[in-house]
Scaffold this motif. Structure first.
Motif, mmCIF file in Angstrom:
data_model
loop_
_atom_site.group_PDB
_atom_site.id
_atom_site.type_symbol
_atom_site.label_atom_id
_atom_site.label_comp_id
_atom_site.label_asym_id
_atom_site.label_seq_id
_atom_site.Cartn_x
_atom_site.Cartn_y
_atom_site.Cartn_z
ATOM 1 N N ASP A 579 4.237 -2.448 -3.379
ATOM 2 C CA ASP A 579 4.215 -3.768 -2.773
ATOM 3 C C ASP A 579 3.052 -3.801 -1.788
ATOM 4 O O ASP A 579 3.045 -3.095 -0.788
ATOM 5 C CB ASP A 579 5.535 -4.038 -2.041
ATOM 6 C CG ASP A 579 5.582 -5.423 -1.393
ATOM 7 O OD1 ASP A 579 4.536 -6.110 -1.378
ATOM 8 O OD2 ASP A 579 6.647 -5.810 -0.890
ATOM 9 N N TRP A 580 2.045 -4.606 -2.071
ATOM 10 C CA TRP A 580 0.830 -4.661 -1.252
ATOM 11 C C TRP A 580 1.137 -5.007 0.199
ATOM 12 O O TRP A 580 0.479 -4.529 1.124
ATOM 13 C CB TRP A 580 -0.132 -5.679 -1.844
ATOM 14 C CG TRP A 580 -1.421 -5.841 -1.093
ATOM 15 C CD1 TRP A 580 -1.787 -6.872 -0.278
ATOM 16 C CD2 TRP A 580 -2.536 -4.940 -1.101
ATOM 17 N NE1 TRP A 580 -3.052 -6.674 0.219
ATOM 18 C CE2 TRP A 580 -3.536 -5.490 -0.265
ATOM 19 C CE3 TRP A 580 -2.779 -3.718 -1.730
ATOM 20 C CZ2 TRP A 580 -4.763 -4.875 -0.055
ATOM 21 C CZ3 TRP A 580 -4.005 -3.095 -1.515
ATOM 22 C CH2 TRP A 580 -4.968 -3.669 -0.689
ATOM 23 N N THR A 581 2.124 -5.835 0.431
ATOM 24 C CA THR A 581 2.440 -6.278 1.793
ATOM 25 C C THR A 581 3.288 -5.267 2.551
ATOM 26 O O THR A 581 3.527 -5.433 3.750
ATOM 27 C CB THR A 581 3.174 -7.621 1.770
ATOM 28 O OG1 THR A 581 4.417 -7.478 1.068
ATOM 29 C CG2 THR A 581 2.319 -8.679 1.088
ATOM 30 N N ALA A 582 3.765 -4.224 1.857
ATOM 31 C CA ALA A 582 4.657 -3.262 2.513
ATOM 32 C C ALA A 582 4.289 -1.831 2.134
ATOM 33 O O ALA A 582 5.151 -1.020 1.819
ATOM 34 C CB ALA A 582 6.111 -3.561 2.140
ATOM 35 N N ILE A 583 2.986 -1.515 2.188
ATOM 36 C CA ILE A 583 2.565 -0.136 1.936
ATOM 37 C C ILE A 583 3.100 0.769 3.029
ATOM 38 O O ILE A 583 3.515 1.898 2.797
ATOM 39 C CB ILE A 583 1.024 -0.050 1.874
ATOM 40 C CG1 ILE A 583 0.481 -0.981 0.791
ATOM 41 C CG2 ILE A 583 0.572 1.388 1.610
ATOM 42 C CD1 ILE A 583 -1.035 -1.072 0.759
ATOM 43 N N ASN A 584 3.107 0.236 4.263
ATOM 44 C CA ASN A 584 3.650 0.955 5.412
ATOM 45 C C ASN A 584 4.424 -0.039 6.268
ATOM 46 O O ASN A 584 3.972 -1.177 6.452
ATOM 47 C CB ASN A 584 2.513 1.602 6.210
ATOM 48 C CG ASN A 584 3.017 2.573 7.271
ATOM 49 O OD1 ASN A 584 3.589 2.177 8.282
ATOM 50 N ND2 ASN A 584 2.770 3.848 7.043
ATOM 51 N N PRO A 585 5.582 0.353 6.793
ATOM 52 C CA PRO A 585 6.378 -0.598 7.589
ATOM 53 C C PRO A 585 5.694 -1.007 8.892
ATOM 54 O O PRO A 585 6.004 -2.058 9.450
ATOM 55 C CB PRO A 585 7.682 0.170 7.868
ATOM 56 C CG PRO A 585 7.355 1.612 7.618
ATOM 57 C CD PRO A 585 6.289 1.632 6.579
ATOM 58 N N ASP A 586 4.779 -0.188 9.388
ATOM 59 C CA ASP A 586 4.025 -0.528 10.594
ATOM 60 C C ASP A 586 2.894 -1.478 10.192
ATOM 61 O O ASP A 586 2.031 -1.117 9.396
ATOM 62 C CB ASP A 586 3.452 0.745 11.222
ATOM 63 C CG ASP A 586 2.718 0.470 12.529
ATOM 64 O OD1 ASP A 586 2.162 -0.628 12.688
ATOM 65 O OD2 ASP A 586 2.689 1.364 13.398
ATOM 66 N N PRO A 587 2.850 -2.712 10.731
ATOM 67 C CA PRO A 587 1.825 -3.685 10.322
ATOM 68 C C PRO A 587 0.402 -3.174 10.530
ATOM 69 O O PRO A 587 -0.480 -3.451 9.708
ATOM 70 C CB PRO A 587 2.118 -4.895 11.219
ATOM 71 C CG PRO A 587 3.554 -4.750 11.605
ATOM 72 C CD PRO A 587 3.808 -3.284 11.687
ATOM 73 N N GLU A 592 -4.438 -0.779 7.793
ATOM 74 C CA GLU A 592 -5.352 0.352 7.608
ATOM 75 C C GLU A 592 -5.305 0.866 6.170
ATOM 76 O O GLU A 592 -6.347 1.160 5.562
ATOM 77 C CB GLU A 592 -4.990 1.485 8.576
ATOM 78 C CG GLU A 592 -5.282 1.166 10.032
ATOM 79 C CD GLU A 592 -4.791 2.269 10.962
ATOM 80 O OE1 GLU A 592 -4.146 3.232 10.468
ATOM 81 O OE2 GLU A 592 -5.032 2.179 12.176
ATOM 82 N N LYS A 593 -4.098 0.979 5.618
ATOM 83 C CA LYS A 593 -3.943 1.433 4.232
ATOM 84 C C LYS A 593 -4.608 0.449 3.268
ATOM 85 O O LYS A 593 -5.265 0.851 2.299
ATOM 86 C CB LYS A 593 -2.459 1.583 3.882
ATOM 87 C CG LYS A 593 -1.720 2.667 4.668
ATOM 88 C CD LYS A 593 -2.043 4.041 4.152
ATOM 89 C CE LYS A 593 -1.154 5.094 4.787
ATOM 90 N NZ LYS A 593 -1.500 6.457 4.346
ATOM 91 N N GLN A 594 -4.410 -0.846 3.523
ATOM 92 C CA GLN A 594 -5.017 -1.858 2.660
ATOM 93 C C GLN A 594 -6.538 -1.752 2.685
ATOM 94 O O GLN A 594 -7.197 -1.818 1.639
ATOM 95 C CB GLN A 594 -4.579 -3.253 3.107
ATOM 96 C CG GLN A 594 -3.120 -3.572 2.808
ATOM 97 C CD GLN A 594 -2.707 -4.926 3.351
ATOM 98 O OE1 GLN A 594 -3.392 -5.526 4.180
ATOM 99 N NE2 GLN A 594 -1.582 -5.435 2.892
ATOM 100 N N LYS A 595 -7.105 -1.559 3.882
ATOM 101 C CA LYS A 595 -8.558 -1.452 4.009
ATOM 102 C C LYS A 595 -9.089 -0.236 3.258
ATOM 103 O O LYS A 595 -10.155 -0.296 2.637
ATOM 104 C CB LYS A 595 -8.950 -1.386 5.487
ATOM 105 C CG LYS A 595 -8.803 -2.710 6.226
ATOM 106 C CD LYS A 595 -9.227 -2.580 7.681
ATOM 107 C CE LYS A 595 -9.160 -3.913 8.399
ATOM 108 N NZ LYS A 595 -9.541 -3.783 9.834
#
Length: 639
Positions: A579-587, A592-595
């Motif tokens: 889930d692209w919007t929930a790679i990590n629970p910390d926003p 950072e993961k998305q980038k």
């Protein structure tokens, strides 16, 4: 879990405590005998072994070696001393920055013998009644729980974490726990009944695997730079999610059956000597070492092992190992691993040197791998982003290790200049360079080169920018050392300039407008008609390049107005069920993961996807004439 910092004290030349920042990619540079290899070997000791007496610094303050590792990117939950999940935060095992900080101490006696202990440095409740809470096993916790008269309503007394939480809350009824910086011992001269040993055993399962390769070390049948990759393959496979539970089941079954037989033996002994029998109990003092059981080697069809072959063949296998790992580690269930190499350029052809460095860079870009290596080779160092550079040097009698960039991301110019001086890194002679091509970043360099190759194959009158000595690329935001060197070296020279910037930001449009307004005949500026260079790709080329990596995405038509790298990154991530919007629970960490994922995609698009382009696809995207006009202007200045 990833390594964030390393601290060394009283270890070899590191007599004073020295802190080293660790990122995904770390390239350690410095003069000979300054302590570069000691960094890699200190980590090997932390993860895999013990020092010897000669590792103690000759200038030490307490005859004790200290190696501290700080970890971030921690699991949200983990299993420590129970079969139920808890968290490091709930157990107050994190430091003030919210990281896991583990220090290993190695006291060295006058006779040269070395002992070992490990502590967690954390913000722990400062009530003395809770000082040894983690040392108590569940039965002892239950006794303390009852002794304190704690209300049992809503508390599952079968779980140690629940009992510990209830006991903490008893001493802090308002639940505002006051914490102080504390060292909690987790290994070394602890009684077998001490629960902290069990916590340390559980915690070690979450630490990264550390694999150290000495490319030029002596070879023998059981320990060589070929045997090492095979050993690391076994170690990594044993830690995979699909394998480790099976090993736990086997271990439990063996221990249960063995304990039963041992207890039966004690019962029979009790019939002969009850006092002696009372002093005995069964125990497994060590965890089984599965990696010593499974042996893997490579041999040719004659049965000759590769460590008996030439050094060139052995190095090629090592190179192939890292290239294969790039693909293997794209899977989400691969365990965290740290690869460390000393001077990977040793005994390698220049082409293979570049290939191994590119493989290591790609490994560092995967989600669960980090890379460290030392080098004296200026050509290799030039390919490294400045933020990955670590410079080791002596100053005021101590060793210091500083980064190529400052904490705010700007260039650490003094350190970069010292690296250049140490490496003797110089670009090509000035008179070869006729045109400076300014772009935004490394991906644009790769994109322009690959498009020029495509157009040149179709029409050999169009310039091919690959390995063209008349052209030097200057990324305005270039992160690699070679761009820093070239930009500084070429400052003030009078070469013609071609600036090619995206049009997705107003500042780029303004820059090109101002440059062209100068009316300088030796300067030309272009903004892309489409937002970014990636918008000129055909969707079929993108789908095909990822299909070769066994990643099935089904992009439809690329729109001129969309953010192509982000769209592809979302598609690639979704292809693995994420889930692209929930790679990590910390926003913040999620962003950072998305980038990072978008950055990897941009590299793929400008390399592998362009290779799948052809003239028909480029014309259909309306990019042929525009890109040709840029290349023609570069060629005009050369002529």
């Amino acid at each position: 879990m990833k390594l964030k910092k390393l601290r060394l004290k009283n270890f070899r030349c590191y007599s004073h405590e020295t802190e080293i920042d660790i990122s995904d990619l770390n390239v350690i540079i410095g003069k000979n005998d300054v302590g570069k290899s000691s960094i890699l070997e200190a980590l090997d000791i932390f993860f895999n072994g013990k020092p010897d007496k000669n590792d103690l610094s000759v200038v030490n303050d307490n005859s004790q070696i200290e190696i501290t590792c700080v970890f971030n990117d921690l699991p949200e939950t983990l299993i420590l001393d129970d079969s139920v999940e808890t968290s490091l935060q709930d157990e107050f095992l994190l430091n003030a920055e919210g990281d896991l900080e583990i220090k290993k101490k190695f006291p060295v006696s006058r006779t040269g013998s070395i002992s070992e202990e490990a502590v967690i440095i954390c913000e722990h409740p400062n009530n003395e009644n809770l000082a040894d809470l983690l040392a108590k096993k569940r039965t002892t916790l239950k006794l303390l729980f009852d002794e304190l008269g704690i209300n049992s309503e809503g508390i599952d007394q079968r779980k140690s974490k629940e009992l510990r939480r209830a006991i903490r809350n008893h001493y802090y009824p308002d639940q505002e726990i006051q914490a102080t910086n504390t060292e909690i011992k987790i290994d070394g001269r602890l009684d077998n009944e001490d629960n902290r040993k069990k916590i340390w055993t559980g915690l070690k399962k979450y630490l990264p695997i550390y694999s150290l390769f000495f490319v030029d070390k002596p070879l023998n049948d059981q320990d060589s730079d070929i045997q090492d990759p095979m050993k690391e393959i076994v170690k990594e496979v044993l830690k995979r999610d699909a394998i480790s539970p099976l090993l736990e089941q086997l271990k439990d079954a063996v221990q249960k059956a063995s304990t039963t037989m041992a207890d039966e033996t004690i019962e029979k002994l009790n019939e002969l000597d009850s006092k002696l029998a009372e002093t005995l109990r069964s125990n497994f003092p060590k965890e089984p070492s599965w990696s010593t059981i499974f042996k893997l080697t490579l041999e040719d069809d004659r049965g000759v092992p590769l460590n008996k072959r030439g050094s060139g063949m052995r190095r090629l296998v090592l190179l192939s190992f890292f290239r294969a790992q790039v693909e293997n580690r794209r899977t989400s269930n691969a365990p965290n691993i740290i690869y460390a190499l000393e001077e990977p350029e040793t005994s390698q052809h220049p082409d293979f040197q570049l290939m191994i460095v590119n493989a290591l860079k790609e490994l560092a870009e995967t989600n669960n791998a980090q890379v460290l290596f030392t080098t004296h080779n200026s050509n290799l160092a030039k390919e490294i982003p400045k933020e990955a550079l670590r410079y080791a040097f002596t100053d005021n009698g101590g060793i210091h290790v500083e980064n190529g960039t400052n904490p705010d991301g700007t260039d650490n110019a003094d350190i970069i200049d010292r690296i250049i001086e140490t490496l003797g890194a110089l670009p090509d002679p000035k008179n070869k360079v006729k045109v400076l091509v300014f772009v935004e970043g490394e991906n644009d360099v790769n994109g322009l080169i690959n498009y020029s190759k495509l157009l040149h194959i179709d029409d050999d009158r169009i310039i091919n920018l690959e390995n063209n000595e008349a052209v030097t690329f200057i990324p305005t935001g270039g992160s690699q050392l070679k761009y820093y060197i070239e930009k500084k070296y070429l400052d003030g020279l009078l070469q013609a300039q071609v600036h090619i910037y995206d049009s997705d930001k107003q500042q780029y449009i303004d820059s090109i407008a101002a440059l062209n307004a100068e009316g300088n005949p030796k300067k030309a500026g272009f903004n892309t008609v489409k937002p970014e260079l990636e918008n000129y790709l055909h969707h079929d080329a993108i789908n095909e390049c990822y299909r070769e990596q066994n990643i099935e995405i089904s992009l439809t038509q690329i729109l001129d107005t969309e953010d192509v790298p982000e769209r592809v990154a979302i598609a690639v991530h979704s292809a693995s069920g994420g889930d692209w919007t929930a790679i990590n629970p910390d926003p913040v960490k999620n962003l950072e993961k998305q980038k990072k994922k978008i950055s990897r995609v941009k590299r793929q698009l400008n390399m592998a996807a362009i290779e799948k382009m052809n003239i028909a696809r480029l014309r259909s995207r309306g990019g042929y004439d525009e890109i040709k006009s840029w290349l023609d202007k570069i060629n005009e200045y050369i002529d």
